[in-house]
Design a protein around this motif. Structure first.
Motif, PDB file in Angstrom:
ATOM      1  N   UNK A  69       0.831  -1.210   0.000  1.00  0.00           N
ATOM      2  CA  UNK A  69       0.000   0.000   0.000  1.00  0.00           C
ATOM      3  C   UNK A  69       0.861   1.253   0.000  1.00  0.00           C
ATOM      4  N   UNK A  70       1.919   1.234   0.789  1.00  0.00           N
ATOM      5  CA  UNK A  70       2.808   2.397   0.859  1.00  0.00           C
ATOM      6  C   UNK A  70       3.477   2.644  -0.490  1.00  0.00           C
ATOM      7  N   UNK A  71       3.937   1.594  -1.125  1.00  0.00           N
ATOM      8  CA  UNK A  71       4.602   1.713  -2.421  1.00  0.00           C
ATOM      9  C   UNK A  71       3.612   2.170  -3.505  1.00  0.00           C
ATOM     10  N   UNK A  72       2.390   1.651  -3.451  1.00  0.00           N
ATOM     11  CA  UNK A  72       1.375   1.959  -4.463  1.00  0.00           C
ATOM     12  C   UNK A  72       0.643   3.273  -4.205  1.00  0.00           C
ATOM     13  N   UNK A  73       0.890   3.884  -3.046  1.00  0.00           N
ATOM     14  CA  UNK A  73       0.232   5.137  -2.663  1.00  0.00           C
ATOM     15  C   UNK A  73      -1.282   4.962  -2.520  1.00  0.00           C
ATOM     16  N   UNK A  74      -1.666   3.828  -1.920  1.00  0.00           N
ATOM     17  CA  UNK A  74      -3.072   3.550  -1.647  1.00  0.00           C
ATOM     18  C   UNK A  74      -3.191   3.031  -0.218  1.00  0.00           C
ATOM     19  N   UNK A  75      -4.412   2.820   0.228  1.00  0.00           N
ATOM     20  CA  UNK A  75      -4.609   2.262   1.576  1.00  0.00           C
ATOM     21  C   UNK A  75      -4.463   0.746   1.534  1.00  0.00           C
ATOM     22  N   UNK A  76      -4.256   0.151   2.696  1.00  0.00           N
ATOM     23  CA  UNK A  76      -4.154  -1.303   2.781  1.00  0.00           C
ATOM     24  C   UNK A  76      -5.438  -1.995   2.303  1.00  0.00           C
ATOM     25  N   UNK A  77      -6.632  -1.472   2.650  1.00  0.00           N
ATOM     26  CA  UNK A  77      -7.844  -2.109   2.125  1.00  0.00           C
ATOM     27  C   UNK A  77      -7.928  -2.102   0.596  1.00  0.00           C
ATOM     28  N   UNK A  78      -7.344  -1.075  -0.029  1.00  0.00           N
ATOM     29  CA  UNK A  78      -7.331  -1.039  -1.497  1.00  0.00           C
ATOM     30  C   UNK A  78      -6.462  -2.168  -2.054  1.00  0.00           C
ATOM     31  N   UNK A  79      -5.347  -2.449  -1.385  1.00  0.00           N
ATOM     32  CA  UNK A  79      -4.493  -3.569  -1.804  1.00  0.00           C
ATOM     33  C   UNK A  79      -5.263  -4.878  -1.643  1.00  0.00           C
ATOM     34  N   UNK A  80      -5.979  -5.012  -0.553  1.00  0.00           N
ATOM     35  CA  UNK A  80      -6.798  -6.205  -0.335  1.00  0.00           C
ATOM     36  C   UNK A  80      -7.826  -6.361  -1.445  1.00  0.00           C
ATOM     37  N   UNK A  81      -8.436  -5.256  -1.861  1.00  0.00           N
ATOM     38  CA  UNK A  81      -9.414  -5.302  -2.946  1.00  0.00           C
ATOM     39  C   UNK A  81      -8.780  -5.752  -4.260  1.00  0.00           C
ATOM     40  N   UNK A  82      -7.538  -5.350  -4.488  1.00  0.00           N
ATOM     41  CA  UNK A  82      -6.824  -5.785  -5.691  1.00  0.00           C
ATOM     42  C   UNK A  82      -6.575  -7.288  -5.615  1.00  0.00           C
ATOM     43  N   UNK A  83      -6.018  -7.733  -4.515  1.00  0.00           N
ATOM     44  CA  UNK A  83      -5.668  -9.144  -4.345  1.00  0.00           C
ATOM     45  C   UNK A  83      -6.915 -10.033  -4.443  1.00  0.00           C
ATOM     46  N   UNK A  84      -8.037  -9.533  -3.944  1.00  0.00           N
ATOM     47  CA  UNK A  84      -9.292 -10.300  -3.957  1.00  0.00           C
ATOM     48  C   UNK A  84     -10.135 -10.035  -5.206  1.00  0.00           C
ATOM     49  N   UNK A  85      -9.546  -9.348  -6.182  1.00  0.00           N
ATOM     50  CA  UNK A  85     -10.166  -9.081  -7.488  1.00  0.00           C
ATOM     51  C   UNK A  85     -11.564  -8.468  -7.386  1.00  0.00           C
TER      52      UNK A  85
END
Length: 111
Positions: A69-85
Motif C-alpha cells: 500500500x505504501x509503495x502503491x500510494x493507496x490504503x491497505x484495504x485497497x491492496x486487499x481489494x486488488x488481491x481479492x479481485x
C-alpha cells in the motif's frame, strides 16, 4: 431556492432488460443487452488481468499488504481489494497507474 425532485418513480427489477424497459423493441432490447454484457465482460477481464499482475508483483516481492500500500500510494484495504479481485472498485486507469508505480508499464495492443 429551487427544490430538486428526488422522488423515485420506477425501479428496474434485478435481471430485467433495461433496454426493453426504455422502450426498445424486443429484438433491439435483446441485441443491446447482449452487446452491453459483452463489453462489461471484456472490461472485467481486463481489470482482472491487471489485478493479477499487481498481485503477482506483491507476492514476488514478499510484501505485506501494508508495505504494498505504501509503495502503491493507496490504503491497505485497497491492496486487499486488488488481491481479492474486487473489479467493481477500480477503474482501468487506476490499475494501470498502480502498475506503472511499480515499474510495470502497461502497453495496449488492439487486436
Amino acid at each position: 431556492m429551487n427544490k430538486v425532485d428526488t422522488h423515485v418513480r420506477h425501479v428496474t427489477k434485478r435481471g430485467a432488460n433495461l433496454f426493453a424497459e426504455l422502450g426498445f423493441s424486443p429484438d433491439e432490447a435483446r441485441r443491446h443487452q447482449a452487446e452491453s454484457q459483452a463489453l462489461i465482460g471484456q472490461t472485467q477481464a481486463l481489470k482482472e488481468q491487471l489485478m493479477d499482475e499487481l498481485a503477482s508483483w506483491i507476492e514476488a516481492h514478499h510484501l505485506k499488504q501494508t508495505e504494498a500500500a505504501e509503495i502503491l500510494h493507496v490504503t491497505r484495504p485497497r491492496v486487499s481489494d486488488v488481491v481479492n479481485k474486487k473489479t467493481s472498485k477500480f477503474t482501468i486507469d487506476t490499475l494501470v497507474e498502480m502498475l506503472t508505480r511499480v515499474g510495470k508499464p502497461v502497453k495496449l495492443v488492439v487486436g
